[in-house]
Every structure is written in C-alpha cells, then in structure tokens.
Design a protein around this motif. Structure first.
Motif, PDB file in Angstrom:
ATOM      1  N   TRP A  98       0.828  -1.208   0.000  1.00 23.73           N
ATOM      2  CA  TRP A  98       0.000   0.000   0.000  1.00 23.73           C
ATOM      3  C   TRP A  98       0.863   1.259   0.000  1.00 23.73           C
ATOM      4  N   THR A 100       2.122   2.156   3.162  1.00 24.50           N
ATOM      5  CA  THR A 100       2.049   2.651   4.523  1.00 24.50           C
ATOM      6  C   THR A 100       1.867   1.480   5.492  1.00 24.50           C
ATOM      7  N   ALA A 103      -3.168   2.749   8.189  1.00 25.90           N
ATOM      8  CA  ALA A 103      -4.077   3.771   7.687  1.00 25.90           C
ATOM      9  C   ALA A 103      -5.364   3.643   8.496  1.00 25.90           C
ATOM     10  N   TRP A 104      -6.051   4.752   8.682  1.00 26.48           N
ATOM     11  CA  TRP A 104      -7.299   4.675   9.457  1.00 26.48           C
ATOM     12  C   TRP A 104      -8.438   4.253   8.547  1.00 26.48           C
ATOM     13  N   ASP A 105      -8.250   3.059   8.049  1.00 27.17           N
ATOM     14  CA  ASP A 105      -9.197   2.447   7.133  1.00 27.17           C
ATOM     15  C   ASP A 105     -10.258   1.715   7.975  1.00 27.17           C
ATOM     16  N   PRO A 106     -11.500   1.574   7.489  1.00 26.63           N
ATOM     17  CA  PRO A 106     -12.530   0.937   8.329  1.00 26.63           C
ATOM     18  C   PRO A 106     -12.141  -0.459   8.816  1.00 26.63           C
ATOM     19  N   TRP A 158     -19.021  -2.505   3.130  1.00 29.53           N
ATOM     20  CA  TRP A 158     -19.927  -1.412   3.473  1.00 29.53           C
ATOM     21  C   TRP A 158     -19.352  -0.050   3.110  1.00 29.53           C
ATOM     22  N   TRP A 159     -18.026   0.078   3.229  1.00 32.53           N
ATOM     23  CA  TRP A 159     -17.417   1.388   2.999  1.00 32.53           C
ATOM     24  C   TRP A 159     -16.306   1.274   1.960  1.00 32.53           C
ATOM     25  N   ASN A 160     -15.954   2.417   1.392  1.00 35.92           N
ATOM     26  CA  ASN A 160     -14.747   2.466   0.577  1.00 35.92           C
ATOM     27  C   ASN A 160     -13.568   2.266   1.510  1.00 35.92           C
ATOM     28  N   SER A 161     -12.801   1.226   1.288  1.00 36.04           N
ATOM     29  CA  SER A 161     -11.687   1.007   2.204  1.00 36.04           C
ATOM     30  C   SER A 161     -10.416   0.723   1.422  1.00 36.04           C
ATOM     31  N   LEU A 162      -9.300   0.876   2.107  1.00 34.21           N
ATOM     32  CA  LEU A 162      -8.004   0.581   1.497  1.00 34.21           C
ATOM     33  C   LEU A 162      -7.799  -0.925   1.440  1.00 34.21           C
ATOM     34  N   HIS A 163      -8.263  -1.608   2.490  1.00 30.34           N
ATOM     35  CA  HIS A 163      -8.127  -3.056   2.571  1.00 30.34           C
ATOM     36  C   HIS A 163      -8.989  -3.711   1.491  1.00 30.34           C
ATOM     37  N   GLN A 164      -8.446  -4.727   0.838  1.00 33.80           N
ATOM     38  CA  GLN A 164      -9.216  -5.400  -0.206  1.00 33.80           C
ATOM     39  C   GLN A 164     -10.313  -6.261   0.388  1.00 33.80           C
TER      40      GLN A 164
ATOM     41  N   PHE B  35     -13.071   5.584   3.546  1.00 32.63           N
ATOM     42  CA  PHE B  35     -11.680   5.994   3.549  1.00 32.63           C
ATOM     43  C   PHE B  35     -11.392   7.023   2.466  1.00 32.63           C
ATOM     44  N   ALA B 121      -1.421   2.467  -2.720  1.00 36.97           N
ATOM     45  CA  ALA B 121      -1.931   1.566  -3.748  1.00 36.97           C
ATOM     46  C   ALA B 121      -2.958   0.648  -3.112  1.00 36.97           C
ATOM     47  N   HIS B 123      -4.961  -2.802  -3.199  1.00 38.46           N
ATOM     48  CA  HIS B 123      -4.821  -4.120  -3.802  1.00 38.46           C
ATOM     49  C   HIS B 123      -6.191  -4.766  -3.881  1.00 38.46           C
TER      50      HIS B 123
END
Lengths: 223, 146
Positions: A98, A100, A103-106, A158-164, B35, B121, B123
């Motif tokens: 990523w 980082t 990140a304050w991802d959900p 549920w949310w837009n997140s960085l985690h896949q 996010f 990025a 994934h």
C-alpha cells in the motif's frame, strides 16, 4: 486434546511448506503475498475466538453455567494474540504494497477496536474483588462488543476502504487458484485445531484454578 | 416468567439495543467512515473541496507523465464516469501502475488538479501466478495491470 495438537501441527506444517515454498508467486505482489498464509488465518481466528468468548459468556450469564465463564476467560488472551498477529502481519505487508504501515481504514480500525475489546474484557474480569462479579461484567462486555464482529467482517464491503475484499470468505468462488488456495485452507484448519487445543488446555487450567477449594481438585492434586 | 427466561431477554435486549445504536451511528456517519471519495463524488461536489481529503480511483491508461530528473508525477484518476487529474511528488508504492487502484491524500488545487502529499496503492482480492496472468492476458478475458 493431544490429537488436536497433532492435527494442527500436521496441517500448519503442510500449509507452511506448500504455501511458502511450492505455491507460485503472485503476478503483482511477487513473493510478498505469502504473508497471507499467516495473516488471513490469524484475522479469521481473531473473529472466531471472539465469537466463542461472547457465546460462552452468554451461555454462562443466561443459564448460569459456570464452565461458560471459564471458557470465556480462557479464550480471551488467545483471541487477543491472534488479533495482534493479524495487525502486525498486515502492517508489514501494507508497507511495501500500500505504501504505509497503517491507515485509518474501516477494516484496520475495527480490527484495532477488536483488540481493545479483548483487552477490556480481560482487564474488566480482574477489576473486581469478587471473581463472580468480574465474570458477569466481562461476559456482558464481551456480548455487547460482539456488535463489532460483523463490522470487522463486512467493513470492506460497506465502505470504501483501502483493505481489499475477501478472497476466500466470500460469496462465490475464491479469487485464487488451487495451488495457492489449498495451503491457505490447510493453514486455516490448522489454526482452528490449534485454537481448539490451546483452548481446552487453558479451560482445564482455569477450572482447576476456580475450583481450587473443591475436594475433587485437592484429591486430584494429592494423587 | 422463569428467571432464566428473564435473563435471556435482558441479555438479548441489551445486545439488540447496542446493535441498533451502532447501526444508526454507522448509517448516519456512512460517508465519514469511508476511507476515500471517488472521482464522481468530486465532480458532483460531494467531496470537501476546501479541505484535505482522500480520492480513490483507477490510474487511467496512458495518463502517467513524469518529468525527467524529478520525482513529480502527473496522472489521472478515473472511476469510468469522471476523471480527476493528480499531481504528486515523492516515492510511489510498488503496486502503482496504470489501471491500478490508487488512493491519494491531498487537496484540490485552484486549477482543478488534485495535489497529493501521499499516494497509497489499493490491492484487489485477486491472487494468481504470473503464468496464469499471462495466459489470461493472451485470451484477453482479463486485463492484468503488469
């Protein structure tokens, strides 16, 4: 119980060797994807342990079954360890992929809240002079905190997140070929058996500690 | 009502109440928990243009421009409906490629260019060996981003 350890060791052993050595590298991530073989089972077990703990607490609270408190008390530190493992391995993977560590991802945030819930349940149990009250209070906190479990699981949808999103634990086909999937499933089952084995061991200790005044324990210790 | 039944109802009641409260809070704060914003939300004015925020989308094919001898990179983020041009100076993560999902943190410039101070990025949940990706690319049913 020894059988649980044997099965767990077998499956984790196979999963590690096949996953870390024989499975092909990912087309984008290269070899770094292999951390999934520890990360995903840890994360799954962090939720499974929490569910076990909350369920045992609810059974004990409603039906006054004392073993339930022992199971809940025994499961909490195991679950907290899995949560920590999931957070640390995820963070190590996140840095190169990523860009980082955190990140304050959900998903990440709710998993961190899960860790704090475990800490809360563990410390609340010890905060009371009367162990029975501590048991009841921590069981209730465990049940209330169970709200977080579906949030952790569904946060990525549920949310837009960085985690896949989920690769295996999802509706439809796993998004991974068999050569990568089988070791992962073996690791998952191995972790489950490992959890079962450690839980049995800890419950046994917990019951002996709780019933230390009982005659059957004294007889067993003297024998 | 037996005491056991009463305890069951109390526990269920507490759990139900807390779930409802959390569900309401989550629905109310849906946008704040997300996010990032997608380019369409930016185009429709739903993103906080005057503050710092995150924007996520795919790097448009052929949009990445670099100046020689400089770390500054220009690219365009798209969600297939709207586009946002982005400018970033710094080291990009390994997975940064054209067609790849990216999340940029920064602020909207006066000329409509998003000035990023961090690029992450994203994934996806697909894993496959390189040989398989190459085969799929040949069949053109799937577009890997290597």
């Amino acid at each position: 119980m020894p059988w649980f350890f044997v099965v767990a060791a077998g499956m984790i052993g196979y999963g590690l060797v096949d996953g870390l050595v024989f499975a092909p590298p990912d087309y984008q991530q290269g070899d770094a994807f292999r951390i999934i073989y520890v990360h995903a089972p840890s994360a799954w077990l962090s939720l499974f342990s929490y569910s076990t703990m909350a369920f045992a607490g609810a059974v004990a609270l409603i039906w006054r079954i004392k073993v339930g408190y022992a199971v809940a008390a025994a499961a909490a530190p195991i679950g907290a360890s899995f949560t920590l493992a999931a957070l640390v391995t995820g963070s190590l993977w996140g840095r190169p992929m990523w860009g980082t560590y955190w990140a304050w991802d959900p998903r990440l945030t709710s998993e961190l809240i899960l860790l704090f819930l475990y800490f809360g349940v563990i410390s609340l149990r010890q905060a009371f002079e009367d162990p029975a009250r501590g048991d009841r209070a921590s069981a209730l906190l465990g049940i209330v905190g169970f709200v977080n479990v579906p949030i952790v699981h569904f946060s990525v949808y549920w949310w837009n997140s960085l985690h896949q999103g989920g690769t295996v634990m999802r509706l439809g086909k796993p998004e991974m070929p068999g050569s990568m999937l089988w070791p992962l499933l073996a690791m998952l089952c191995g972790f489950m058996f490992f959890f079962g084995a450690v839980l049995c061991m800890r419950v046994r200790g917990e019951i002996l500690l709780r019933e230390r005044q009982a005659t059957w324990v004294r007889e067993a210790v003297q024998a | 009502m037996t005491p056991r039944r009463k305890r069951l109802l109390v526990v269920l009641g507490i759990f139900g109440g807390v779930s409802a409260a959390v569900a309401l809070a989550v629905v109310a704060g849906r946008q704040n928990i997300s996010f990032y914003y997608v380019p369409s939300q930016v185009a429709l004015g739903k993103a906080p243009i005057d503050k710092q925020f995150r924007i996520g989308g795919l790097v448009m094919q052929g949009s990445v421009r670099r100046k020689p001898g400089d770390l500054t990179v220009h690219f365009v983020l798209t969600d297939y409906a709207h586009q946002v041009p982005v400018k970033y100076t710094g080291v990009l993560p390994d997975l940064f490629r054209e067609g790849q999902g990216i999340i940029a943190h920064g602020q909207m410039g006066p000329n409509g260019v998003f000035v990023a101070d961090q690029v992450l990025a994203k994934h996806d949940s697909k894993y496959m060996p390189p040989a398989m990706a190459a085969a799929l690319k040949k069949n053109a049913r799937f577009k890997p981003t290597t």
